[in-house]
Motif scaffolding. Structure first.
Motif, PDB file in Angstrom:
ATOM      1  N   GLU A  62       0.925  -1.237   0.071  1.00  0.00           N
ATOM      2  CA  GLU A  62      -0.066  -0.029   0.095  1.00  0.00           C
ATOM      3  C   GLU A  62       1.009   1.274  -0.102  1.00  0.00           C
ATOM      4  O   GLU A  62       1.884   1.348   0.774  1.00  0.00           O
ATOM      5  N   ASN A 133      -5.637   4.215  -2.217  1.00  0.00           N
ATOM      6  CA  ASN A 133      -5.010   3.203  -2.705  1.00  0.00           C
ATOM      7  C   ASN A 133      -6.114   2.235  -3.517  1.00  0.00           C
ATOM      8  O   ASN A 133      -5.742   1.516  -4.381  1.00  0.00           O
ATOM      9  N   GLN A 134      -7.249   2.447  -3.123  1.00  0.00           N
ATOM     10  CA  GLN A 134      -8.298   1.822  -3.721  1.00  0.00           C
ATOM     11  C   GLN A 134      -8.703   2.433  -5.254  1.00  0.00           C
ATOM     12  O   GLN A 134      -8.892   1.709  -6.268  1.00  0.00           O
ATOM     13  N   LYS A 135      -8.873   3.614  -4.993  1.00  0.00           N
ATOM     14  CA  LYS A 135      -9.041   4.422  -6.168  1.00  0.00           C
ATOM     15  C   LYS A 135      -7.938   4.922  -7.040  1.00  0.00           C
ATOM     16  O   LYS A 135      -7.875   5.372  -8.165  1.00  0.00           O
ATOM     17  N   LYS A 136      -6.902   4.656  -6.377  1.00  0.00           N
ATOM     18  CA  LYS A 136      -5.261   4.750  -7.099  1.00  0.00           C
ATOM     19  C   LYS A 136      -5.365   6.623  -7.137  1.00  0.00           C
ATOM     20  O   LYS A 136      -5.124   6.843  -8.599  1.00  0.00           O
ATOM     21  N   THR A 137      -5.801   7.231  -6.199  1.00  0.00           N
ATOM     22  CA  THR A 137      -5.410   8.728  -6.366  1.00  0.00           C
ATOM     23  C   THR A 137      -4.707   9.265  -5.454  1.00  0.00           C
ATOM     24  O   THR A 137      -4.491   8.968  -4.232  1.00  0.00           O
ATOM     25  N   THR A 218       4.277   4.634  -8.083  1.00  0.00           N
ATOM     26  CA  THR A 218       3.077   5.350  -8.335  1.00  0.00           C
ATOM     27  C   THR A 218       2.696   5.641  -9.769  1.00  0.00           C
ATOM     28  O   THR A 218       1.901   6.384  -9.961  1.00  0.00           O
ATOM     29  N   GLY A 220       0.668   4.067 -11.690  1.00  0.00           N
ATOM     30  CA  GLY A 220      -0.765   3.821 -11.837  1.00  0.00           C
ATOM     31  C   GLY A 220      -1.797   4.568 -11.205  1.00  0.00           C
ATOM     32  O   GLY A 220      -2.779   4.743 -11.228  1.00  0.00           O
ATOM     33  N   TYR A 221      -1.004   5.852 -10.405  1.00  0.00           N
ATOM     34  CA  TYR A 221      -2.124   6.588  -9.711  1.00  0.00           C
ATOM     35  C   TYR A 221      -2.242   7.732 -10.440  1.00  0.00           C
ATOM     36  O   TYR A 221      -1.506   8.551 -11.265  1.00  0.00           O
TER      37      TYR A 221
END
Length: 232
Positions: A62, A133-137, A218, A220-221
């Protein structure tokens, strides 16, 4: 008689060999079946309804605030915009008597010079407001831009209308004070120009977004920014 005894001995050895082979194969089959049973039971008997793969695979990493701080730990300041300028100024000194300028005591020079202002942000003042970490923001608040350096090119100085007086001298300290005064005047003038510090912030956002997109941690965020207001 002797031949029969030898034949019987060979037959007995062969029988023992076959029996041993059977036992080994049987044991190996039982071991294979036992492993399969364990795996099957582990999947069927889970009480939390999770995926068995989650039990045997390493835990997912995470992203945390300290991970982001480490990305920028090697640099304390980020220069995102340079401003080049050319100005003219004068340095004058004379003697007074009873509030009046004394003739032949004026030491004066007019000069032009070049300089460059480096503006950016202090990376240690970045605030990582939200990491999902769920929404990757990732949401980041940037500090208000500042002048990181302001340097005059001493080799660019050109002098005009020079007047020297043997009665008056200008000290090195007075020259240093004048240079500092010119730098501050240029910075104050720059603050009055609309859009300069906005451009510094925009460039900082682009640089940081590129850095985060290149990092494996990071990449993919989605990164969003907000900017702090200037101090009153």
């Amino acid at each position: 008689m002797k031949k029969r005894w030898i034949a019987a001995l060979i037959a007995s050895c062969a029988a023992v060999s076959v029996l041993c082979s059977f036992i080994v194969v049987n044991v190996m089959q039982k071991k294979s079946e036992s492993v399969t049973d364990v795996l099957s039971n582990a999947i069927e008997n889970r009480s939390d309804g999770g995926n068995f793969i989650d039990d045997v695979m390493p835990e997912k990493i995470e992203l945390r605030e300290e991970n982001l701080e480490e990305l920028f730990a090697s640099a304390s300041e980020l220069v995102t915009l340079k401003y080049y300028y050319t100005n003219a100024a004068d340095l004058e000194k004379y003697r007074e008597l009873f509030g009046m300028r004394v003739p032949l005591t004026t030491n004066r020079t007019v000069f032009t010079y070049d300089g460059v202002i480096n503006a950016g942000i202090d990376l240690s003042d970045i605030i990582f407001d939200e990491i999902d970490n769920q929404k990757k923001t990732i949401h980041i608040t940037l500090p208000y831009p500042k002048v990181i350096s302001n340097e005059l090119d001493m080799s660019s100085f050109e002098y005009y209308d020079v007047k020297n007086s043997v009665f008056t001298s200008i000290s090195p300290e007075e020259v240093t004070y004048k240079i500092d005064e010119l730098k501050q005047m240029q910075e104050d003038e720059l603050k009055q120009k609309g859009g300069f510090y906005d451009s510094v912030t925009d460039n900082a956002e682009n640089v940081l977004r590129n850095i985060l997109s290149l990092s494996e941690l990071t990449s993919g965020y989605k990164v969003t920014f907000s900017a702090a207001k200037p101090e009153a």
